[in-house]
Design an enzyme around this catalytic site. Structure first.
Site, PDB file in Angstrom:
ATOM      1  N   CYS A   1       0.816  -1.219   0.000  1.00 49.67           N
ATOM      2  CA  CYS A   1       0.000   0.000   0.000  1.00 49.67           C
ATOM      3  C   CYS A   1       0.847   1.265   0.000  1.00 49.67           C
ATOM      4  O   CYS A   1       0.365   2.346  -0.347  1.00 49.67           O
ATOM      5  CB  CYS A   1      -0.951   0.003   1.188  1.00 49.67           C
ATOM      6  SG  CYS A   1      -2.025  -1.443   1.265  1.00 49.67           S
TER       7      CYS A   1
ATOM      8  N   HIS B   1      -3.684   7.200   2.095  1.00 49.26           N
ATOM      9  CA  HIS B   1      -4.009   5.865   1.596  1.00 49.26           C
ATOM     10  C   HIS B   1      -5.402   5.510   2.085  1.00 49.26           C
ATOM     11  O   HIS B   1      -5.723   5.650   3.263  1.00 49.26           O
ATOM     12  CB  HIS B   1      -2.977   4.863   2.099  1.00 49.26           C
ATOM     13  CG  HIS B   1      -3.369   3.437   1.911  1.00 49.26           C
ATOM     14  ND1 HIS B   1      -3.854   2.951   0.715  1.00 49.26           N
ATOM     15  CD2 HIS B   1      -3.360   2.378   2.777  1.00 49.26           C
ATOM     16  CE1 HIS B   1      -4.123   1.662   0.851  1.00 49.26           C
ATOM     17  NE2 HIS B   1      -3.839   1.303   2.081  1.00 49.26           N
TER      18      HIS B   1
ATOM     19  N   ASN C   1     -10.079  -0.522  -0.242  1.00 48.62           N
ATOM     20  CA  ASN C   1      -8.627  -0.386  -0.192  1.00 48.62           C
ATOM     21  C   ASN C   1      -8.041  -0.968  -1.481  1.00 48.62           C
ATOM     22  O   ASN C   1      -8.052  -2.182  -1.681  1.00 48.62           O
ATOM     23  CB  ASN C   1      -8.091  -1.129   1.030  1.00 48.62           C
ATOM     24  CG  ASN C   1      -6.583  -1.029   1.182  1.00 48.62           C
ATOM     25  OD1 ASN C   1      -5.872  -0.617   0.273  1.00 48.62           O
ATOM     26  ND2 ASN C   1      -6.083  -1.417   2.340  1.00 48.62           N
TER      27      ASN C   1
END
Length: 325
Positions: A119, A252, A282
């Site tokens: 990520c 994020h 996500n």
């Protein structure tokens, strides 16, 4: 003349198949697992995500996002002299997804490679591209985050399978006489490998280990809030700025609670935070460029504004970038 780097175009792409929480809850119920839209929204802020169909690869998502970014920048693919793709879900073991994307774009000659920081990948990739432009190695870079996490999910684990989605985001980063990227800060700590991982690999033509996502949610949350705050303050200090100078925080898009905690620590109101996690889930390395492009095209984020981007991911990796759009 001092060389800087500046984002001149953004792009993004989501696969057409959209799954709401209700869709996933129904799928889980068919397996005898209980969940609910309320449970997912309360804990994550996620209401929907997009999944690819069979036969679609990360390079396909990257290609669509890249074409949008190139068009927005007014740049042709042949003019790009550096391609970096941040991904944890490459098309194949090798060559890199960046090289595959380069071929699909009809681009030749410049370096093309992947960055694997999960990520945190886009922050890492943007930092690398900025450095290569500042040293004169490249003049026009294409930096992409592209992920297909739906293929790593264990749909018998209701705590993780509801969190992730597929997608891609891209930016064109060009050499400039004016500062664009103001400061970067990236880190990793490998002692936390096991709290977020996909513990599998290929050996002798066989899948070894368990190639499904595994996460200790509480450990990730606790670590994420702390390191994101540290990275944000580090880039602000490097640039001689304070949190009040930030027009938009683009974190994020992992979990609304982590995003709220980060904003609170920086004393930034949530109306200064770009939030797309509710619709995209996500999307790992794709989440920040995807959120950026969504906000740019909505007229939310405008040229000349100061943006703080930050991410944390498996590795454990984390980092932040402060820039003027």
């Amino acid at each position: 003349m001092k060389i800087y780097s500046k984002i001149t175009g953004t792009g993004s792409y989501l696969p057409p198949r959209r799954l709401t929480n209700a869709d996933l809850v129904a799928d889980l119920a068919a397996q005898g697992l209980e969940s609910s839209d309320e449970w997912i929204v309360e804990r994550t802020g996620i209401r929907a995500r997009h999944f690819v169909d069979a036969g679609v690869y990360s390079s396909d998502l990257a290609l669509n996002a890249s074409r949008q970014a190139l068009q927005a920048a007014g740049v042709e693919a042949k003019d790009i002299d550096l391609i970096i793709v941040a991904t944890s879900t490459p098309d194949m073991v090798f060559p890199s997804t960046a090289c595959i994307l380069q071929g699909k774009l009809g681009n030749q000659g410049g370096p093309a490679f992947d960055v694997q920081a999960v990520c945190g990948g886009f922050i890492y990739a943007l930092t690398l591209a900025d450095s290569l432009i500042r040293t004169g190695t490249a003049k026009k870079a294409l930096v992409v985050g592209a992920e297909i996490f739906s293929r790593l999910l264990d749909f018998k684990d209701r705590t993780t399978c509801v969190l992730f989605g597929d997608g891609a985001g891209a930016v064109v980063l060009e050499a400039s006489s004016e500062p664009g990227i103001l400061a970067t800060d990236i880190h990793a700590d490998g002692q936390y490998t096991n709290i977020l991982c996909v513990p599998g690999n290929v050996s002798g033509g066989q899948v070894m280990g368990e190639p499904l996502l595994r996460m200790d949610g509480q450990a990730v949350f606790k670590l994420a809030v702390g390191v994101l705050d540290e990275a944000a303050r580090a880039v602000l200090a490097k640039a001689g700025k304070v949190a009040a100078d930030v027009d938009w925080l683009i974190p994020h898009q992992a979990n609304i609670r982590i995003m709220q905690s980060t904003a609170r620590k920086l004393k930034l109101p949530m109306d200064k935070v770009v939030v797309t996690v509710d619709q995209h889930g996500n999307t790992s390395a794709a989440s920040i460029p995807l959120a950026l492009d969504t906000a740019v095209r909505a007229g939310q984020v405008k040229p000349g504004q100061t943006l703080l981007m930050e991410a944390v991911g498996g590795g454990f990796t984390w980092g932040a970038v402060l820039l003027k759009l």
